[in-house]
Design an enzyme around this catalytic site. Structure first.
Site, PDB file in Angstrom:
ATOM      1  N   THR A 153      36.183  39.969  34.363  1.00  0.00           N
ATOM      2  CA  THR A 153      36.895  38.569  33.910  1.00  0.00           C
ATOM      3  C   THR A 153      38.177  39.470  32.692  1.00  0.00           C
ATOM      4  O   THR A 153      39.333  39.213  33.931  1.00  0.00           O
ATOM      5  CB  THR A 153      36.440  37.564  32.933  1.00  0.00           C
ATOM      6  OG1 THR A 153      34.664  38.569  31.742  1.00  0.00           O
ATOM      7  CG2 THR A 153      35.031  37.067  33.482  1.00  0.00           C
ATOM      8  N   LYS A 179      30.151  44.079  34.765  1.00  0.00           N
ATOM      9  CA  LYS A 179      31.025  44.236  33.544  1.00  0.00           C
ATOM     10  C   LYS A 179      30.916  43.262  33.091  1.00  0.00           C
ATOM     11  O   LYS A 179      29.702  43.359  31.960  1.00  0.00           O
ATOM     12  CB  LYS A 179      31.981  42.661  35.170  1.00  0.00           C
ATOM     13  CG  LYS A 179      31.151  41.038  33.940  1.00  0.00           C
ATOM     14  CD  LYS A 179      30.907  40.797  33.570  1.00  0.00           C
ATOM     15  CE  LYS A 179      32.493  40.306  33.301  1.00  0.00           C
ATOM     16  NZ  LYS A 179      33.072  39.037  32.246  1.00  0.00           N
ATOM     17  N   THR A 190      22.932  42.760  29.038  1.00  0.00           N
ATOM     18  CA  THR A 190      24.221  42.240  28.503  1.00  0.00           C
ATOM     19  C   THR A 190      25.681  41.879  29.395  1.00  0.00           C
ATOM     20  O   THR A 190      24.970  42.276  30.589  1.00  0.00           O
ATOM     21  CB  THR A 190      24.921  43.580  27.616  1.00  0.00           C
ATOM     22  OG1 THR A 190      26.279  42.999  27.887  1.00  0.00           O
ATOM     23  CG2 THR A 190      25.567  44.476  28.429  1.00  0.00           C
ATOM     24  N   GLU A 275      37.600  45.385  24.372  1.00  0.00           N
ATOM     25  CA  GLU A 275      38.811  44.082  24.391  1.00  0.00           C
ATOM     26  C   GLU A 275      39.737  44.845  23.531  1.00  0.00           C
ATOM     27  O   GLU A 275      39.118  44.784  22.226  1.00  0.00           O
ATOM     28  CB  GLU A 275      38.426  42.369  24.120  1.00  0.00           C
ATOM     29  CG  GLU A 275      37.892  41.709  25.403  1.00  0.00           C
ATOM     30  CD  GLU A 275      37.580  40.500  24.947  1.00  0.00           C
ATOM     31  OE1 GLU A 275      37.788  39.339  25.984  1.00  0.00           O
ATOM     32  OE2 GLU A 275      37.119  39.940  23.426  1.00  0.00           O
ATOM     33  N   ASN A 399      42.051  37.140  22.137  1.00  0.00           N
ATOM     34  CA  ASN A 399      41.161  36.008  21.401  1.00  0.00           C
ATOM     35  C   ASN A 399      41.673  34.976  20.957  1.00  0.00           C
ATOM     36  O   ASN A 399      40.929  33.840  21.055  1.00  0.00           O
ATOM     37  CB  ASN A 399      40.373  36.584  20.523  1.00  0.00           C
ATOM     38  CG  ASN A 399      38.466  37.213  21.220  1.00  0.00           C
ATOM     39  OD1 ASN A 399      38.585  36.701  22.827  1.00  0.00           O
ATOM     40  ND2 ASN A 399      39.196  39.256  21.684  1.00  0.00           N
ATOM     41  N   SER A 404      38.913  31.929  26.112  1.00  0.00           N
ATOM     42  CA  SER A 404      38.290  33.346  27.127  1.00  0.00           C
ATOM     43  C   SER A 404      37.164  32.609  27.255  1.00  0.00           C
ATOM     44  O   SER A 404      36.398  31.691  26.254  1.00  0.00           O
ATOM     45  CB  SER A 404      38.858  35.028  26.563  1.00  0.00           C
ATOM     46  OG  SER A 404      37.846  34.108  25.459  1.00  0.00           O
TER      47      SER A 404
END
Lengths: 404, 404
Positions: A153, A179, A190, A275, A399, A404
């Protein structure tokens, strides 16, 4: 943004496993977003799933199918998490499983569904169903690298690891992909990870091996402290090598070590691609009375926004580390007995800065892509390591600018 | 950066309390950084202090002096927290208390020391001692506003509140100042707050009133989840009004309400001035079985980086709120019974988006300076509200570019 270069190791095929990846049109046009994994032979599958109570519809379905049948197909879409979608979400997942069963000729409960992506949007079930013949046609024993790409993603790069393990009965293969980049604070499994081996492993042992491996890998990472609604880690054993792994054998120890290494490597890859991450930090807590205590201190430090921004700055602001240790809820902590080091360089001890502290040297270490913060609680023999990344402007951009 | 305009209310003097504020040269030249508060009369003082185990030297000394003597002087420096400073830090604080005792003519244990600022740097005790005659000379009944300015660190504005309360025996005054902007997740008290009244309140009741008020104000705010090493909240009652507040009276209820209102106003001021804050969010959890359960859910949502970045973006990304509720550790949560609203506008219910959800209207509300997220757990009668702010680029800049 991600730490270091992308690892692109060889991903060995696993006998009995084929993978197909296509662009179904769920995400942006042309992007790979649908993966099918087919398992043949005397396959056994173990799964661990998120403990978030708002578990997505596919997570609930996958658990139910694992409990009631012997699944052999894994269907994974990205671009949509099918979470927070209520009854319509459940209907969508059943539609996908039924359509795949019709396409392939199996029971719907032989399909394990996985979804990842935006929360709360309706899953485009018909779009997925229309792509099932294509993804079936794409099935290939050498499909691991494409599948690693197809489950991404916000990940900036695919994540995979593979190794071959010499056991007493012969060599077995262990290959995995994962991922995950944001909403990463696993509580069980997770993100998504799919790991397969051609070893022959009994179902109960397989579940135990997976639980043990996730406990010291995926369950010891954090990007932002947020546990996802869709986390799942799946371990497949096809038995096609005819090499068995049994309880209480040296082979079990060898296989366990290899599986844990592979899970830890994938877990670290997720953090390195967290991120906005610019640095990968291992927070190692030693000298604890209990492993749970070490984990708690490590997570408190690893999730502190003040520590994470200091790491982004490459600033050995040990006061922030010390303050995080102090609020981790360790009973009767003797603060004078706590020592902190960065890559072995002493920072703090005796409740204050270490007399051997060298700011220039420590700054240089902290400006590397990766380093270790070691916290010695000085009160026992237990330890735990948690992997985290820094908190950067890019995290805010990712974010705040995009849904997202 | 801070939310809204600075409130600059009138700060009524409190009979029996004088405050002096000077620039001692601890911070940047010319900045006010040293405050002395003198209390006269039959003064009683209650204090609550950080539960962080790495408590700063002044926190330990203030607690000890409160336990062993009847303090009447509060000495507060900013620019240096005297935390993580080991034995030298303890010596520094004793030096300050002794020097003030010599200057004024009192016992060192009659002095309560407070420090705030950078962690781990040696406290410049001699610099402080040299400024004591000046700060004593500056003592003034009308010194509250200058003192509110003098205790700031990264705060962009001073914080104060004041009110007069009509009790059965006459009118009493309640005035308080606070500081705090980062490392804000109080666990007991937070930051620094100094509140005084001229009411006559017995010592045990005073402590109880302070505990009750901090529990629903300073202990219900978060900027970054990090609990400071130096948090302290102090409540002074001089008795100079000759109006008594007793247990079990209507006056006690009136005074309690006024004190809690004042503490909540100061607490919200701290969040509104949180590092990088652009919005102030009240996270209200209702329908909980227990207050502790409501608090836990509210804090989990209030501290989620994904929720906080969505708030920065003004994006009603309710999936992130729902995911945070789901990981808050509420036993047996019926997710279908959870409902989420923003300023009363329904967002999510029945485990998914609400059929009455209006994205444009909700976005508009979320782009205001302040709004409320209400989470109804649908399982009980208890509630709790936690105040938080958003997570912005400016937070990263403040904490990555400067050592704080």
């Amino acid at each position: 943004m991600a730490v270091g270069d992308a690892a692109r190791p060889v991903l060995h095929p696993v006998a009995g496993v084929r993978l197909g990846t296509v662009s179904a049109g769920i995400r942006r046009p042309g992007e790979r977003d649908l993966v099918l994994i087919e398992c043949t032979g005397s396959v056994r599958i173990a799964g661990v799933f998120t403990r978030n109570q708002f578990r997505a519809a596919p997570v609930r379905a996958a658990e139910a199918h694992l409990a009631s049948d012997q699944p052999r197909y894994l269907l994974i879409n990205t671009g949509n998490a099918n979470a927070g979608t209520g009854a319509a979400g459940e209907a969508a997942v059943q539609s996908n499983c039924q359509a795949l069963a019709d396409t392939i000729g199996c029971r719907p409960t032989e399909v394990l569904p996985y979804s990842t992506g935006v929360i709360g949007e309706p899953l485009p079930a018909a779009t997925i169903n229309a792509a099932l013949p294509a993804v079936q046609a794409a099935l290939d024993e050498n499909g691991w690298a494409l599948a690693a790409d197809g489950i991404r993603t916000t990940d900036t790069r695919p994540k995979g690891r593979s190794q071959q393990i010499a056991l007493s009965g012969g060599t077995v293969t262990l290959t995995g992909i994962a991922k995950g980049s944001g909403m990463i604070r696993p509580d069980m499994a997770t993100m998504l990870a799919f790991i397969a081996t051609d070893a022959d492993i009994e179902a109960g042992l397989l579940r135990q091996l997976l639980r043990e491996a996730t406990a010291v890998s995926f369950n010891r990472i954090t990007v932002d402290g947020d546990t996802s609604t869709n986390d799942a880690c799946t371990l497949i054993a096809t038995g096609q090598s005819d090499v068995a792994v049994d309880s209480d054998s040296a082979d079990r120890a060898r296989f366990t070590e290899a599986l844990q290494d592979l899970c830890q490597a994938l877990a670290r890859e997720i953090v390195a691609d967290g991120e906005g991450a610019t640095r990968l930090v291992s927070v190692e807590v030693i000298g604890a009375k209990r492993v749970a205590e070490a984990e708690r201190v490590a997570f408190t430090v690893a999730e502190s926004p003040l520590v994470k921004t200091a790491v982004f700055a490459g600033d050995p602001n040990w006061g922030r580390i010390l303050a995080a240790v102090g609020r981790a809820g360790v009973d009767d902590l003797q603060v004078d007995g706590v020592a902190i080091a960065i890559d072995g360089l002493p920072i703090a001890d005796q409740g204050g800065v270490s007399p051997r502290y060298d700011e220039a040297l420590t700054c240089a270490r902290m400006r590397a892509d990766a380093f270790t913060i070691t916290i010695d609680l000085g009160r026992g023999e237990q330890s735990a390591t948690v992997w985290t990344c820094d908190l950067s402007y890019e995290y805010i951009r990712i974010n705040a600018e995009y849904r997202s």
